[in-house]
Scaffold this motif. Structure first.
Motif, short mmCIF file in Angstrom:
data_model
loop_
_atom_site.label_atom_id
_atom_site.label_comp_id
_atom_site.label_asym_id
_atom_site.label_seq_id
_atom_site.Cartn_x
_atom_site.Cartn_y
_atom_site.Cartn_z
N LEU A 107 0.83 -1.21 0.00
CA LEU A 107 0.00 0.00 0.00
C LEU A 107 0.86 1.25 0.00
CD1 LEU A 107 -2.86 -1.07 2.43
CD2 LEU A 107 -3.08 -0.57 -0.01
N ALA A 108 1.95 1.23 0.77
CA ALA A 108 2.85 2.39 0.77
C ALA A 108 3.41 2.64 -0.63
CB ALA A 108 3.98 2.18 1.77
N ASN A 109 3.76 1.57 -1.33
CA ASN A 109 4.25 1.72 -2.71
C ASN A 109 3.18 2.28 -3.64
OD1 ASN A 109 6.75 0.69 -1.99
ND2 ASN A 109 6.28 -1.40 -2.65
N ARG A 110 1.92 2.05 -3.27
CA ARG A 110 0.80 2.57 -4.08
C ARG A 110 0.28 3.91 -3.56
NH1 ARG A 110 -2.50 -3.24 -4.53
NH2 ARG A 110 -1.01 -4.25 -5.95
N GLY A 111 1.01 4.51 -2.62
CA GLY A 111 0.64 5.84 -2.14
C GLY A 111 -0.43 5.87 -1.08
N VAL A 112 -0.63 4.74 -0.37
CA VAL A 112 -1.67 4.65 0.66
C VAL A 112 -1.00 4.46 2.01
CG1 VAL A 112 -3.68 3.38 1.51
CG2 VAL A 112 -3.34 3.69 -0.95
N ALA A 113 -1.21 5.41 2.93
CA ALA A 113 -0.62 5.34 4.26
C ALA A 113 -1.51 4.55 5.19
CB ALA A 113 -0.40 6.74 4.82
N THR A 114 -0.89 3.84 6.15
CA THR A 114 -1.61 3.13 7.19
C THR A 114 -1.03 3.53 8.54
OG1 THR A 114 -0.13 1.22 7.11
CG2 THR A 114 -2.10 1.15 5.71
N ALA A 115 -1.82 3.32 9.59
CA ALA A 115 -1.37 3.64 10.95
C ALA A 115 -2.12 2.74 11.92
CB ALA A 115 -1.64 5.10 11.28
N ALA A 116 -1.63 2.69 13.17
CA ALA A 116 -2.36 1.95 14.19
C ALA A 116 -3.73 2.59 14.36
CB ALA A 116 -1.60 1.95 15.51
N PHE A 117 -3.79 3.87 14.72
CA PHE A 117 -5.01 4.66 14.78
C PHE A 117 -4.62 6.09 14.48
CE2 PHE A 117 -5.67 1.34 18.10
CZ PHE A 117 -6.54 0.57 17.37
N ALA A 118 -5.33 6.71 13.55
CA ALA A 118 -4.96 8.07 13.14
C ALA A 118 -5.79 9.15 13.82
CB ALA A 118 -5.10 8.20 11.62
N SER A 119 -6.92 8.79 14.41
CA SER A 119 -7.77 9.78 15.07
C SER A 119 -8.61 9.07 16.11
CB SER A 119 -8.70 10.46 14.05
OG SER A 119 -9.68 9.53 13.58
N ALA A 120 -9.26 9.85 16.97
CA ALA A 120 -10.12 9.25 18.00
C ALA A 120 -11.25 8.46 17.37
CB ALA A 120 -10.67 10.34 18.91
N ASP A 121 -11.82 8.96 16.27
CA ASP A 121 -12.92 8.26 15.61
C ASP A 121 -12.44 6.94 15.03
OD1 ASP A 121 -15.62 8.12 14.75
OD2 ASP A 121 -15.02 8.70 12.75
N GLU A 122 -11.25 6.94 14.43
CA GLU A 122 -10.72 5.71 13.87
C GLU A 122 -10.30 4.74 14.96
OE1 GLU A 122 -7.69 7.02 11.23
OE2 GLU A 122 -9.11 7.76 9.74
N ALA A 123 -9.85 5.27 16.10
CA ALA A 123 -9.52 4.40 17.23
C ALA A 123 -10.76 3.68 17.73
CB ALA A 123 -8.88 5.21 18.35
N ALA A 124 -11.89 4.40 17.78
CA ALA A 124 -13.14 3.76 18.19
C ALA A 124 -13.53 2.66 17.22
CB ALA A 124 -14.25 4.81 18.29
N PHE A 125 -13.35 2.92 15.91
CA PHE A 125 -13.63 1.91 14.91
C PHE A 125 -12.71 0.71 15.07
CE2 PHE A 125 -11.98 0.68 10.56
CZ PHE A 125 -12.89 -0.32 10.35
N GLY A 126 -11.41 0.98 15.25
CA GLY A 126 -10.46 -0.11 15.39
C GLY A 126 -10.73 -0.97 16.60
N ARG A 183 -4.34 -2.53 11.30
CA ARG A 183 -3.93 -1.24 10.76
C ARG A 183 -5.12 -0.55 10.10
NH1 ARG A 183 -0.61 -2.04 13.75
NH2 ARG A 183 1.67 -2.14 13.50
N ILE A 184 -5.19 0.77 10.34
CA ILE A 184 -6.23 1.60 9.75
C ILE A 184 -5.64 2.31 8.54
CG2 ILE A 184 -7.84 3.49 10.14
CD1 ILE A 184 -8.44 1.17 11.95
N ILE A 185 -6.34 2.27 7.42
CA ILE A 185 -5.90 3.01 6.24
C ILE A 185 -6.24 4.49 6.45
CG2 ILE A 185 -6.43 3.41 3.79
CD1 ILE A 185 -6.54 0.41 3.44
N ASP A 186 -5.32 5.36 6.07
CA ASP A 186 -5.52 6.79 6.21
C ASP A 186 -6.85 7.20 5.57
OD1 ASP A 186 -4.38 9.58 6.74
OD2 ASP A 186 -4.79 9.64 4.58
N ALA A 187 -7.67 7.95 6.32
CA ALA A 187 -9.02 8.30 5.88
C ALA A 187 -9.00 9.13 4.60
CB ALA A 187 -9.77 9.02 6.98
N ALA A 188 -7.94 9.91 4.39
CA ALA A 188 -7.85 10.68 3.15
C ALA A 188 -7.70 9.76 1.95
CB ALA A 188 -6.68 11.67 3.22
#
Length: 263
Positions: free
Chosen positions: A74-93, A103-108
């Motif tokens: 995904l990084a090679n394809r321009g898609v960032a991932t993270a453990a949790f990028a925001s409080a809303d995504e942390a709740a989802f995770g 891993r959560i894919i960057d919401a952008a």
């Protein structure tokens, strides 16, 4: 890269109400495990239920064969991932999470739809109670999860080129005013719909609705009508030999159809 759809997370303002509504709809009880959101276990995916500010579909969790490999690709394809990028995504995770990395894919990059990746096979990492799916009219699995997009080429690039889902269908129907794209994900479909009349814009995508699968479509319609749901008459589905009906209420506002038959 992606093996299948692990779960869909449903956010409910009242989780007790959401669990009751979907137990009645699916015909199976939720299963519980300490430290995890309650979930409905079906043959090909789980529906996880988590608290939220509004009743809505909150996110998709896909399984991958190797999480490190998927992140690098995904990084090679321009898609960032993270453990949790925001409080809303942390709740989802945390809502869908089981032991092990996620891993959560960057919401952008996912254009407003929460998308997570977990190692396959994650369903084996917790001993969940497995309800029987044999009763007549029970929902046995998910056929389609439906997203609506204002930017179809952008969605095609993300779900097809970047996530690597197999595009099986891409047609525009002038009489419906819709472009429909179907991506194969395991034994179910991620359906992406664009309202052609609204044109193209850069607004967010919307995780929108469900098409549930049953082995006995007539029994499912009778069961739901008897449980107080407003349901349509049976009609032919788009796939040859299939039948569908619409569930018009009782789904927390989530557009819902049920499909059965040989299609």
């Amino acid at each position: 890269m992606i093996e299948g759809l692990r779960d869909v997370t449903l956010a409910g303002r009242d989780t007790g109400e959401a669990l009751g509504a979907y137990e009645a709809l699916l015909g199976v009880p939720p299963t519980l495990a300490d430290g995890h959101a309650p979930r409905f276990r079906l043959a090909n995916m789980d529906l996880a239920v988590a608290p939220g500010a509004a009743d809505r579909l909150h996110g998709l969790t896909f399984t991958v064969k190797g999480l490190d490999h998927a992140e690098r690709l995904l990084a090679n394809r321009g898609v960032a991932t993270a453990a949790f990028a925001s409080a809303d995504e942390a709740a989802f995770g945390s809502a869908g999470a089981e032991p092990g990395p996620r891993r959560i894919i960057d919401a952008a990059a996912s254009h407003g739809v929460h998308v997570a990746l977990v190692e396959a096979p994650p369903r084996d990492t917790v001993v969940w109670a497995q309800p029987s799916l044999d009763a007549p009219g029970t929902i046995v699995g998910l056929d389609h999860v439906v997203l609506r997009t204002p930017a179809p080429e952008r969605a095609l690039a993300f779900y097809g080129a970047r996530l690597g889902l197999s595009l099986r269908f891409d047609q525009t129907y002038a009489d419906w005013g819709s472009r429909i794209m179907l991506f194969r994900c395991g034994d179910l479909i991620v359906e992406v719909v664009h309202d052609v009349k609204k044109g193209v814009s850069e607004g967010p995508d919307d995780l929108w609705g469900f098409s549930w699968r049953t082995s006995d479509i007539e029994a499912a319609r009778i069961r739901l009508a008897g449980a107080g749901f407003a349901v349509s008459e049976l009609r032919s589905g788009r796939r040859p030999g299939s039948q569908v009906f619409t569930v018009r209420d009782g789904t927390l506002g989530i557009p819902t159809i049920v499909i059965g038959g040989e299609g």
